[in-house]
Structure formats: C-alpha cells, structure tokens
Design a protein around this motif. Structure first.
Motif, short mmCIF file in Angstrom:
data_model
loop_
_atom_site.label_atom_id
_atom_site.label_comp_id
_atom_site.label_asym_id
_atom_site.label_seq_id
_atom_site.Cartn_x
_atom_site.Cartn_y
_atom_site.Cartn_z
N VAL A 136 26.50 -12.83 -55.44
CA VAL A 136 27.24 -12.45 -56.65
C VAL A 136 26.61 -13.19 -57.82
O VAL A 136 26.59 -14.42 -57.86
N VAL A 137 26.09 -12.42 -58.79
CA VAL A 137 25.45 -12.99 -59.98
C VAL A 137 26.48 -12.98 -61.10
O VAL A 137 26.92 -11.92 -61.53
N HIS A 138 26.87 -14.16 -61.57
CA HIS A 138 27.90 -14.26 -62.60
C HIS A 138 27.40 -14.93 -63.87
O HIS A 138 28.06 -14.89 -64.89
N GLY A 139 26.24 -15.55 -63.83
CA GLY A 139 25.70 -16.24 -65.00
C GLY A 139 26.21 -17.68 -65.06
O GLY A 139 27.15 -18.06 -64.37
N ARG A 140 25.56 -18.45 -65.91
CA ARG A 140 25.92 -19.87 -66.04
C ARG A 140 26.88 -20.11 -67.19
O ARG A 140 27.41 -21.20 -67.33
N GLY A 178 18.78 -17.19 -58.53
CA GLY A 178 19.67 -17.27 -59.69
C GLY A 178 20.23 -18.66 -59.93
O GLY A 178 20.89 -18.88 -60.94
N GLY A 179 20.02 -19.58 -59.00
CA GLY A 179 20.48 -20.95 -59.19
C GLY A 179 21.98 -21.02 -59.40
O GLY A 179 22.75 -20.28 -58.78
N PRO A 180 22.43 -21.88 -60.31
CA PRO A 180 23.87 -22.02 -60.53
C PRO A 180 24.51 -20.81 -61.20
O PRO A 180 25.71 -20.75 -61.35
#
Length: 195
Positions: A136-140, A178-180
């Motif tokens: 799940v990609v939600h952004g930082r 995507g990291g954090p």
C-alpha cells in the motif's frame, strides 16, 4: 606593515640560496649524435625495481567514504505491527522484503474518505483472490502541513479497521519499494469467501 607573503618569500629565498651547481644542458643535441656517444653497460647483474610509492595521507586513504547504510526500520518514520501469534521472524522477513507482494494500491492524491473506501475495497478483493502480501503506497506526507495524514490513517485502518482480523502483520517498505511512504501488508492465508 601589511601582510606581504611573496615579498617575504623573495627575501628568504635570496638569503638561503644554495651555491649554484653545474648547469645541466637541455637536450638540444641531435638524437643521432646522442646515440653515437652512448656506450652499453658492461655485463653486470642489474635489476630494475619500481620506486616505492609514498604512503597515502590519512584523508586520501579514507576517500571516497563508504556509503551510509540506513535501514528503514532505524528511522523515525518507520511503522510496523503484528497480530498476536505472529512470530518476530515472520515480521523480520516482511520488513526485509523477503515476502513478495502480489498487488499494489496507490493512495496518492485521494482524500481521506476516498482513500478509506478504496483501501477497504482493495483489501477485500485481495482476500477474495487469496493474495498473501500486498503493498500500500500512501506517501510520507512531506508536502502536507499537518504531517503524514494518509500514512496514519492506513495504520489506523490496519490496526482497528473492519478487516483487522485478516491482517497478520504490516511494516514500512524497503527504499526500493517506497520506503516509509509505502507499507507491506501480510494477509491471512485463509481465503475469504463471498457471502
């Protein structure tokens, strides 16, 4: 008097000058004449050895510096969680990206309400399909004045949402995924049947 480094140097060089040695002529003679004057060496056991290199200075020895390796789970942005009964080993494998994810959900650009609907629909579909791990990609949330809104909501939905009993573990993704700004979600192995 002002600072005069070159005038002081000129005076010092004139004072410390060594007596002049024999002048070595520049090689202006004809090459043919030079080779006529040259005599071969007598047969002696000569050997050639390269000139030893002077040791490098300490700064040069350590340059370029080794790249700094920071693991995502060592940062303040890292998040993870696991259900009761899930081993630390399984969570470590998830954190290190050793469990392959099969589907990706990108929540960028959605409002919280839209993201919640899309998130739950996505997880239900993954459970129906029998997916084991998803991303799940939600952004930082770096451009948000209030901080990472979607990231915190995703954590809330994973821990307290209606599908929490189907989630075994979650962990922030590796930098290449995507990291954090992304999260691996490990789902239960039992498929979820439509009613």
């Amino acid at each position: 008097m002002g600072f005069r480094p070159f005038e002081i140097l000129r005076e010092r060089v004139a004072r410390d000058r060594l007596p002049a040695g024999p002048e070595r002529p520049l090689c202006e003679e004809d090459p043919e004449e030079f080779f006529r004057k040259v005599r071969p060496l007598e047969d002696r056991n000569f050997f050639w050895a390269p000139c030893p290199r002077s040791p490098r200075r300490e700064e040069e020895r350590d340059w370029p510096p080794e790249p700094l390796r920071v693991r995502v789970w060592q940062t303040s942005e890292y998040m993870e969680g696991r259900a009761p009964g899930v081993t630390k080993e399984l969570l470590r494998r998830l954190r290190e990206g050793r469990i392959a994810y099969s589907r990706v959900l990108d929540l960028h650009g959605l409002t919280v309400a839209e993201a919640e609907v899309v998130f739950h629909r996505f997880l239900r579909e993954c459970l129906f399909r029998g997916d084991r791990c998803v991303l799940v990609v939600h952004g930082r949330g770096l451009s948000s004045p209030r901080g990472p809104v979607l990231k915190e909501k995703v954590r809330f939905w994973l821990e307290r949402g209606p599908l929490r009993r189907h989630i075994l573990a979650y962990a922030s993704a590796r930098p290449c995924d995507g990291g954090p700004g992304a999260t691996y979600v490990l789902l239960t192995r039992k498929g979820w049947r439509k009613k």
